[in-house]
Design a protein around this motif. Sequence first.
Motif, PDB file in Angstrom:
ATOM      1  N   UNK A 467     -19.604  55.931   9.517  1.00  0.00           N
ATOM      2  CA  UNK A 467     -18.801  56.851   9.719  1.00  0.00           C
ATOM      3  C   UNK A 467     -19.092  58.117   9.384  1.00  0.00           C
ATOM      4  N   UNK A 468     -19.057  59.275   9.984  1.00  0.00           N
ATOM      5  CA  UNK A 468     -19.262  60.420   9.397  1.00  0.00           C
ATOM      6  C   UNK A 468     -18.020  61.445   9.315  1.00  0.00           C
ATOM      7  N   UNK A 469     -17.740  62.157   8.330  1.00  0.00           N
ATOM      8  CA  UNK A 469     -16.601  62.906   7.857  1.00  0.00           C
ATOM      9  C   UNK A 469     -17.001  64.446   7.367  1.00  0.00           C
ATOM     10  N   UNK A 470     -16.251  65.182   7.858  1.00  0.00           N
ATOM     11  CA  UNK A 470     -15.909  66.538   7.439  1.00  0.00           C
ATOM     12  C   UNK A 470     -14.866  67.229   7.507  1.00  0.00           C
ATOM     13  N   UNK A 471     -14.514  68.182   6.468  1.00  0.00           N
ATOM     14  CA  UNK A 471     -13.270  68.963   6.416  1.00  0.00           C
ATOM     15  C   UNK A 471     -13.218  70.124   6.959  1.00  0.00           C
ATOM     16  N   UNK A 472     -12.418  70.920   7.942  1.00  0.00           N
ATOM     17  CA  UNK A 472     -12.389  72.041   8.593  1.00  0.00           C
ATOM     18  C   UNK A 472     -11.245  72.905   8.004  1.00  0.00           C
ATOM     19  N   UNK A 473     -11.442  74.024   7.195  1.00  0.00           N
ATOM     20  CA  UNK A 473     -10.434  74.825   6.920  1.00  0.00           C
ATOM     21  C   UNK A 473     -10.029  75.970   7.800  1.00  0.00           C
ATOM     22  N   UNK A 474      -8.874  75.791   8.548  1.00  0.00           N
ATOM     23  CA  UNK A 474      -8.403  76.859   9.510  1.00  0.00           C
ATOM     24  C   UNK A 474      -7.848  78.240   8.468  1.00  0.00           C
TER      25      UNK A 474
END
Length: 743
Positions: A467-474
């Motif tokens: 599983x690949x994960x990434x955080x995106x900050x608006x």
Amino acid sequence: MRKLASWCFVHRRVVLAAWVAALVGFSAIHGLAGSAYSDNFNLSGTQSFDAVTLLQHAAPKASGDSDQIVIASKQGRVTDPAVRKQVQAMLARVARVRHVSEIVSPYGPRGAAQISKSGQIAFANVTFDVQSNKLSAAASKSFVSTVQAGFGHGVETEVEGQVAEAAASNGAGGLGLGALAAGVVLFLVFGSLLAMALPLLTAGFALGTGIAVIGLLSHAIQMASFSSELSLLIGLGVGVDYALFILTRYRQGLLRGLTGEQAVVESVDTSGRAVMFAGIIVCIAMLGMFALGVSFLYGVAIAASIAVAFTVVAALTLLPALLGFFGTRVLRRRERKALRDGRLNTSDESPAWARWAGWLRQRPAGFALAAALVMVLLAIPFLSMRLGSADAGSDPSGSTTRKAYDLLAKGFGPGYNGPLQLVAQVRSPAQEATFVRIDHAVASTPGVVSATRPTLLRGHVAGQPDVALAQIYPKGSPQDASTTDLLNRVRDTVIPAASGGSGVRVLVGGQTAIFNDFSGVLSRKLPLFFGIVVLLSFLLLTAVFRSLVIPLIAALMNLLSAAAAFGVVTSIFQNGFGASLLGIDKTGPIEAFVPVMMFAILFGLSMDYEVFLVTRIYEEWHRRRDNREAVTHGLAATGRTITAAAAIMVLVFGAFILGGQRIIELFGVGLASAVLLDAVIVRSALVPALMLMLGESNWWLPARLARVLPHLRVEGSAAREPREPASALDRGAVAVPEPTSAG
């Protein structure tokens, strides 16, 4: 109903003993078995729920909520050796807290971007192996206290996230203050301590038993943790109202010279019937939440319905038994003296309300227009209501979640308070590369200020995909409309374009996405929910009042009351009008479940007043066969009781405004304003004015439908008994008795 009332009056010791046994027995069993409330949240079919499910199966340790520990150095930089040593010691203690599976420290290789440009603020991401609703209150508070133990020596440590929010939740405060306020109003209305105590005592028995039953039922049915608090809120409201309606009619009977048993029988046969049908409608409104298809709300609906059912049963059985014990002592001293002297009260009507009814009768169109205009003006802001979830920026200013929010917004930007999460299954290096490409595409989307490097979580079972994960900050905060627009754009446009038919399904999750999906699901189903509740209530009232016009007016007026209440809530909590008076320093969207819960509660409570008012008008119609006389006499007889009941509810709900939590304040303002508007404007002016304008059309029912409908006889047997006219409104009026009916 008459037989039930008489039996409870005569066998009052048996009835009281049965209620005491039920209260003590169920409470004892509940004390031994405890409760099993669960906040399991299921939004199957949404991307955010699918992302959580994927992580639970492929990477359980990363499937829980993620909170943020925010560190601020007041005198230097967070990288100073002394500060770093203090913070790392705190993080080490947090890592040992149960259910904490991972901490990404700002001092580690993956945390370089977690230190602000000024160097004075940093944050650590804490991942749990379960969602916050699976953690006990003690575990949540232990986590927060461990974080705050690192506070001191010029270093501030605060925490934000769902676990921290759960630790700060104190339930629905203000219940005791609300009950005290209800007692004050009851004393002012009745002028007797005993009469004041009876509605509270009846509601207390009902709620004590009902809450114990709800707690036991939580072992068999999934119920949210706030089910008992909400049931207490609703139960206290309707329980006091129902007992007040019956007790008022009982006192009126005594003052007309009836014996105690006769007065009990008449009160239950008339007001008791109204209570029973009003309770059924409240249950219909609550159980209508099943139409939403959100299992999280099913247990809440069942719990609230159980509480209401117990208050109805207590009002119809326990209250008559208690009245058998206390008799005329529920009257004022001067009223008891008047009875002893043989001076009887020949009218149930309030002189002040008789005058008001007379004014309405003279100009019904003018009063109806003015009342409708006020309600419509108050409802206008409802048209701009934005459903969502207020973020921690709306929390009380002294809370750790609010402090953490403000520090993050200051150091990094408001979007860091609610990152979006990209999640995908990857089965090959090519798919890993595709995920990286998608991550870059999302990171370069307007409205995104930062993104973390993708992390690969190896499947914990052999042969299972990674599983690949990434955080995106608006750029915007979690509650901003811009963040919702960004979420939709990323899902609908950016990810499909970047994936290019690679077969990699990238899901957008995280708490911000979960709340947005929840809002979307409920928004789509709100019309269905409203429609089902209104339709079922319309059908029941058609059978009760044997009219098509009365139920139609009731449905429209209840919708108008709800819209006005939603308008008030939107004006204050979303648009900020008068928000400072409540100590609210930041506005935001209205929580998606609030309109659902409020509509169910308000529809039921406003229908209480509708049924009580129209039932009395219906009685007078059966006696007089004159619509104008029926409306004016019915309003004169019930106006004082309805406004007293409304005053109690306004104070009970208003007490919750003092709770200090936005959700509790929101419910308090919404419910208090709705009851006030409904009782003062809708039931006291708009409904009777419309009924005066419509004339005998109020009671129109097609003959074919009349033959099919059951005779529920909400007006009771007392309506068939002619009564000598006695009030100023009766000059020249002749009571026309209803023909004898087998029903």
